[in-house]
Structures are given as structure tokens and as C-alpha cells.
Design a protein around this motif. Sequence first.
Motif, short mmCIF file in Angstrom:
data_model
loop_
_atom_site.label_atom_id
_atom_site.label_comp_id
_atom_site.label_asym_id
_atom_site.label_seq_id
_atom_site.Cartn_x
_atom_site.Cartn_y
_atom_site.Cartn_z
N LEU A 101 63.95 -41.91 99.03
CA LEU A 101 62.78 -41.09 99.33
C LEU A 101 62.13 -41.50 100.65
CD1 LEU A 101 60.98 -38.82 98.41
CD2 LEU A 101 59.64 -40.46 97.12
N SER A 102 61.97 -42.82 100.86
CA SER A 102 61.35 -43.26 102.11
C SER A 102 62.28 -43.04 103.31
CB SER A 102 60.88 -44.71 102.02
OG SER A 102 61.90 -45.57 101.59
N LEU A 103 63.59 -42.95 103.07
CA LEU A 103 64.52 -42.61 104.14
C LEU A 103 64.25 -41.18 104.62
CD1 LEU A 103 66.97 -43.32 105.90
CD2 LEU A 103 68.42 -42.48 104.06
N VAL A 104 63.99 -40.29 103.69
CA VAL A 104 63.63 -38.91 104.03
C VAL A 104 62.33 -38.91 104.84
CG1 VAL A 104 62.93 -36.67 103.09
CG2 VAL A 104 64.85 -37.91 102.08
N ASP A 105 61.37 -39.73 104.43
CA ASP A 105 60.10 -39.84 105.17
C ASP A 105 60.35 -40.33 106.59
OD1 ASP A 105 58.70 -39.05 102.92
OD2 ASP A 105 58.14 -41.10 102.34
N MET A 106 61.24 -41.32 106.75
CA MET A 106 61.53 -41.84 108.08
C MET A 106 62.15 -40.76 108.96
SD MET A 106 64.19 -44.68 109.50
CE MET A 106 65.44 -43.40 109.64
N VAL A 107 63.08 -40.01 108.41
CA VAL A 107 63.72 -38.94 109.18
C VAL A 107 62.68 -37.91 109.62
CG1 VAL A 107 65.34 -37.00 109.05
CG2 VAL A 107 66.01 -39.24 108.17
N ALA A 108 61.80 -37.51 108.71
CA ALA A 108 60.75 -36.54 109.04
C ALA A 108 59.82 -37.08 110.12
CB ALA A 108 59.96 -36.19 107.78
N LEU A 109 59.48 -38.36 110.02
CA LEU A 109 58.61 -38.99 111.02
C LEU A 109 59.27 -39.00 112.39
CD1 LEU A 109 56.03 -40.66 111.66
CD2 LEU A 109 57.35 -42.70 111.05
N ILE A 110 60.54 -39.40 112.44
CA ILE A 110 61.27 -39.43 113.71
C ILE A 110 61.38 -38.02 114.30
CG2 ILE A 110 63.57 -39.81 114.73
CD1 ILE A 110 62.07 -42.42 114.21
N GLU A 111 61.71 -37.06 113.45
CA GLU A 111 61.86 -35.68 113.93
C GLU A 111 60.55 -35.14 114.50
OE1 GLU A 111 65.55 -34.04 111.19
OE2 GLU A 111 63.50 -33.58 110.54
N SER A 112 59.44 -35.38 113.81
CA SER A 112 58.17 -34.83 114.29
C SER A 112 57.63 -35.59 115.50
CB SER A 112 57.14 -34.81 113.17
OG SER A 112 56.80 -36.12 112.77
N THR A 113 57.82 -36.90 115.53
CA THR A 113 57.28 -37.71 116.63
C THR A 113 58.06 -37.50 117.93
OG1 THR A 113 56.56 -39.39 115.05
CG2 THR A 113 56.68 -40.05 117.36
N PHE A 114 59.38 -37.41 117.82
CA PHE A 114 60.22 -37.39 119.01
C PHE A 114 60.88 -36.03 119.26
CE2 PHE A 114 59.92 -41.78 117.60
CZ PHE A 114 59.42 -42.37 118.76
N SER A 115 60.53 -35.02 118.47
CA SER A 115 61.06 -33.66 118.64
C SER A 115 62.58 -33.63 118.69
CB SER A 115 60.47 -33.02 119.90
OG SER A 115 59.07 -32.98 119.83
#
Length: 81
Positions: A40-54
Motif C-alpha cells: 500500500l505504501s509503495l502505491v503511495d510512493m508512486v503517486a507522490l513521485i508522479e505528482s511531485t515530478f510530473s
Amino acid sequence: MEKQELIDQINEVLADEFEVEVSDITPDSNIKDTLQLDSLSLVDMVALIESTFSVKIQNSELPSIKTFADLYEFIGARMSK
């Protein structure tokens, strides 16, 4: 953005979100172990990376991103396009 600036920004974002010391994040460290990620937190990390770094990370690309160095290279390559 210079490569070292990108690395520093990635480290800061991840350290802040997953409550680890920036000094614990090294290029050869395993991402899941260092950040203590479960599925679950891996999914959170991916979402964070995607939104922060486009950037977009496909599920099929995740297995090749094991260390922070892998992540830096992945994001750097996507951002330069």
C-alpha cells in the motif's frame, strides 16, 4: 535541473513523507527496505513521485526500480523528455 539537485529533492520528498532521515537514503539502498514500504505504501510512493515530478510510472516498470539510484535515473530520464 541539475542531477544532484534532482537527487536532493527526491530524497527530501521521500524522507519527509515516509519519516526517515535523509542520511538513510543512499544510491545503493533498497527503496522498500529503507522506506519500510508495504504494498500500500509503495502505491503511495508512486503517486507522490508522479505528482511531485510530473512523471508516470507504469506497473510494469516498478520491478526494475529497486534502489534509489534506479529511481534517480528513471525520474531523470523521464523529466528530460
